[in-house]
Scaffold this motif. Structure first.
Motif, PDB file in Angstrom:
ATOM      1  N   GLU A  32       0.917  -1.220   0.081  1.00 43.17           N
ATOM      2  CA  GLU A  32       0.004   0.043   0.048  1.00 43.17           C
ATOM      3  C   GLU A  32       0.760   1.197  -0.112  1.00 43.17           C
ATOM      4  O   GLU A  32       0.673   2.185  -0.496  1.00 43.17           O
ATOM      5  N   ASP A  33       2.128   1.246   0.658  1.00 44.62           N
ATOM      6  CA  ASP A  33       2.970   2.031   0.936  1.00 44.62           C
ATOM      7  C   ASP A  33       3.457   2.696  -0.459  1.00 44.62           C
ATOM      8  O   ASP A  33       3.699   3.961  -1.154  1.00 44.62           O
ATOM      9  N   SER A  36       0.810   4.150  -2.794  1.00 44.66           N
ATOM     10  CA  SER A  36       0.393   5.755  -2.180  1.00 44.66           C
ATOM     11  C   SER A  36       1.809   6.532  -2.841  1.00 44.66           C
ATOM     12  O   SER A  36       1.639   7.637  -3.264  1.00 44.66           O
ATOM     13  N   THR A 106     -10.001  11.146  -2.613  1.00 46.29           N
ATOM     14  CA  THR A 106      -8.874  11.737  -2.043  1.00 46.29           C
ATOM     15  C   THR A 106      -7.595  10.607  -2.561  1.00 46.29           C
ATOM     16  O   THR A 106      -7.859   9.635  -2.975  1.00 46.29           O
ATOM     17  N   GLN A 107      -6.394  10.872  -2.149  1.00 47.72           N
ATOM     18  CA  GLN A 107      -5.347  10.090  -2.579  1.00 47.72           C
ATOM     19  C   GLN A 107      -5.490   8.528  -1.937  1.00 47.72           C
ATOM     20  O   GLN A 107      -5.214   7.511  -2.331  1.00 47.72           O
ATOM     21  N   GLU A 108      -5.860   8.641  -0.608  1.00 47.95           N
ATOM     22  CA  GLU A 108      -5.956   7.676   0.140  1.00 47.95           C
ATOM     23  C   GLU A 108      -7.150   6.754  -0.349  1.00 47.95           C
ATOM     24  O   GLU A 108      -7.046   5.676  -0.335  1.00 47.95           O
ATOM     25  N   ASP A 109      -8.395   7.460  -0.782  1.00 48.97           N
ATOM     26  CA  ASP A 109      -9.612   6.892  -1.434  1.00 48.97           C
ATOM     27  C   ASP A 109      -9.019   6.155  -2.517  1.00 48.97           C
ATOM     28  O   ASP A 109      -9.516   5.025  -2.973  1.00 48.97           O
ATOM     29  N   ARG A 111      -6.039   4.766  -3.295  1.00 48.54           N
ATOM     30  CA  ARG A 111      -5.583   3.330  -2.922  1.00 48.54           C
ATOM     31  C   ARG A 111      -6.705   2.277  -2.212  1.00 48.54           C
ATOM     32  O   ARG A 111      -6.412   1.266  -2.596  1.00 48.54           O
ATOM     33  N   GLU A 112      -7.368   2.833  -1.648  1.00 50.70           N
ATOM     34  CA  GLU A 112      -8.637   2.132  -1.045  1.00 50.70           C
ATOM     35  C   GLU A 112      -9.443   1.442  -1.985  1.00 50.70           C
ATOM     36  O   GLU A 112      -9.899   0.284  -1.800  1.00 50.70           O
TER      37      GLU A 112
END
Length: 178
Positions: A32-33, A36, A106-109, A111-112
Motif C-alpha cells: 500500500e505504501d 501511495s 482523496t489519494q487515500e481513497d 488506494r482504498e
C-alpha cells in the motif's frame, strides 16, 4: 414470511458472498505504501511517464471475470498508468466530482479503491468502446467502482478510472454509469 423479514429489516442484514475466496483472490505484488508513493509521484510530476504493475490476475479472478463479462484474462497483469491516475484526480478527485451522489476521491481513497479489485461485491462488463471491466465494492465510506480496460496485446488489465458514490445502505450499492 418474506414480508415480515422486509418489514423487520432482517432481509437487509446479510453478508455479501465474495466472488472468489480470500485465499484465491488476486494479491497485489506491491505494498500500500508503494501504491501511495506512485500516486503522489504521478500527481507531483505531470510530464513523467510511469507505470505500476500491481500483480497477476489469479485463476479464481480470471474465472469470475470470464463468467461475469465473457473476457478471458487468464495470465494478465493488473497495471496502473500515470495518465489514468491524473484522469481520476482531475475528474473524480475531491472538488472535481460532478455527479449528484458522488464523493470526490482523496489519494487515500484511490488506494482504498483497489480493494474493489481484490474483493469485489460485483464484477460487470463496463459500457465502453474498448473492452472494460467494472469492479464494484461497498465499504463503510461509500461504494467504490474501479474500471479496468482489457489490453489483449500486452495481456494487461489497466485501471482506467474509478469513483466513489454515496451508499444508501450496504446492500444497495449505487453506481453511476460512465
Amino acid at each position: 414470511n418474506i414480508m415480515r423479514k422486509i418489514e423487520s429489516g432482517e432481509v437487509w442484514n446479510r453478508e455479501a458472498k465474495p466472488l472468489y475466496s480470500k485465499n484465491l483472490a488476486p494479491k497485489f505484488m506491491v505494498s500500500e505504501d508503494k501504491i501511495s508513493k506512485f500516486i503522489s509521484a504521478v500527481l507531483r510530476n505531470p510530464q513523467e511517464k510511469l507505470v505500476l504493475t500491481l500483480g497477476k490476475v489469479s485463476e479464481a479472478e480470471a474465472k469470475a471475470i470470464k463468467e461475469a463479462t465473457g473476457f478471458d484474462v487468464e495470465g494478465f497483469n493488473h497495471v496502473w498508468l500515470d495518465e489514468d491516475v491524473r484522469h481520476i484526480q482531475n475528474n473524480h478527485g475531491e472538488g472535481n466530482e460532478k455527479q449528484k451522489n458522488a464523493i470526490g476521491l482523496t489519494q487515500e481513497d484511490m488506494r482504498e479503491a483497489l480493494k474493489a479489485i481484490e474483493a469485489p461485491d460485483k464484477i460487470e462488463k463496463a459500457p465502453r468502446k474498448e473492452p472494460s471491466i467494472r469492479f464494484i465494492k461497498t465499504m463503510d465510506d461509500g461504494t467504490y467502482t474501479v474500471v479496468e480496460v482489457v489490453r489483449q496485446k500486452k495481456k494487461r488489465l489497466a485501471i482506467k478510472t474509478m469513483w466513489k458514490n454515496v451508499t444508501k445502505n450496504k446492500e444497495t450499492a449505487t453506481t453511476t454509469p460512465r
